[in-house]
Design an enzyme around this catalytic site. Sequence first.
Site, PDB file in Angstrom:
ATOM      1  N   GLU A 197       0.822  -1.206   0.000  1.00 44.22           N
ATOM      2  CA  GLU A 197       0.000   0.000   0.000  1.00 44.22           C
ATOM      3  C   GLU A 197       0.860   1.261   0.000  1.00 44.22           C
ATOM      4  O   GLU A 197       0.569   2.220  -0.725  1.00 44.22           O
ATOM      5  CB  GLU A 197      -0.926   0.014   1.219  1.00 44.22           C
ATOM      6  CG  GLU A 197      -1.868  -1.168   1.297  1.00 44.22           C
ATOM      7  CD  GLU A 197      -1.337  -2.325   2.119  1.00 44.22           C
ATOM      8  OE1 GLU A 197      -2.117  -2.905   2.885  1.00 44.22           O
ATOM      9  OE2 GLU A 197      -0.134  -2.645   1.996  1.00 44.22           O
ATOM     10  N   SER A 223      17.345 -42.250 -11.408  1.00 44.79           N
ATOM     11  CA  SER A 223      16.103 -41.471 -11.551  1.00 44.79           C
ATOM     12  C   SER A 223      16.266 -40.221 -12.407  1.00 44.79           C
ATOM     13  O   SER A 223      15.303 -39.453 -12.548  1.00 44.79           O
ATOM     14  CB  SER A 223      15.598 -41.055 -10.168  1.00 44.79           C
ATOM     15  OG  SER A 223      16.531 -40.209  -9.518  1.00 44.79           O
TER      16      SER A 223
END
Length: 336
Positions: free
Chosen positions: A46, A162
């Site tokens: 703000e 992997s």
Amino acid sequence: MGEALALAEMAWGMTSPNPMVGAVVVRDGQVVGRGYHHRAGEPHAEVNALRDAGDAARGADIYVTLEPCSTGGRTPPCTGAIIKAGLRRVFVGASDPNPAHRGAGMKILSDAGIEVFDGILQKPCEKLNEAFFKWIATGTPFVLLKMAMTLDGKIATAGGSSQWITGTDARLRVQRLRQWADAVMVGGGTARTDRPGLMVREPENWARQPRRLVASTGMSTAEAAALLQPGVAPEVIRAAAPVEWRQVLRRLGAEQVTAILVEGGGELADSLLKAGVVDKVEFHIAPKILGGRGSRPVVGGDNPASLAESVPLTDVETFPLGNDIGVSGYPVICGK
């Protein structure tokens, strides 16, 4: 509010333990000021938007993704800045998640004669800061379980190979999740097999690297440091039982860890799911079939007796990751 959300996301991964917040000042239908919270300790969204608007803020409206703060901390409360700027109306996305402060900022503004409207794009405003909301409400971090798997649910061969199951887009997504996380965790088996970095590599020289955690009841800190690639010193987490995981998460939350990214392996995934501490899952599925009885499953643990033991997901989303598919959702765990 959509533009305010886009502004908030520009600070992705940089504001913890504060939320990402964006603000837009509008006068006579035209945007006259924009701002977002860059990082903890710096001016809030703000204030930045009001500075950008200057004198044009008087009599204008402001759209802000999170309720303006009503108490001071490292920066003054934003309610005071809004009142001083002479704004006419305030549109709020999500209320303050802290029960002690929820609604207080909006009441201060309303008492000052400013019209306040809340709940504007509330769901996306809350989702952007779901980790912050969880941490504020419970004092424990938000746990995201991210796993990469083949179409038949495998994460590695029997020997542990992997790399790589998924493609470039999925790996870039992991980098973005690491930016978001305060800590990245893997199990001891994954650390020994993959020797991961667990750090943000894209973009280079990322300023806010996550803490690196290795979950293992038998690994020493020295072994973890030797296994992981150079970077932030790793910490060994010695937890297995649900009560141990809850203790660990309370400690990490007290240390301002608001979000943890878990990257495997299967036994760690099972342990966390059974402990009921996983807040969200995100699986990246590669269109390939590995096969093999000994290939490692995406979630390990003991064999369930029936499908009734499965963990359903809510708010499921699917999204493309190049040739791979991403699936995310929130586990529904009894007793959580």
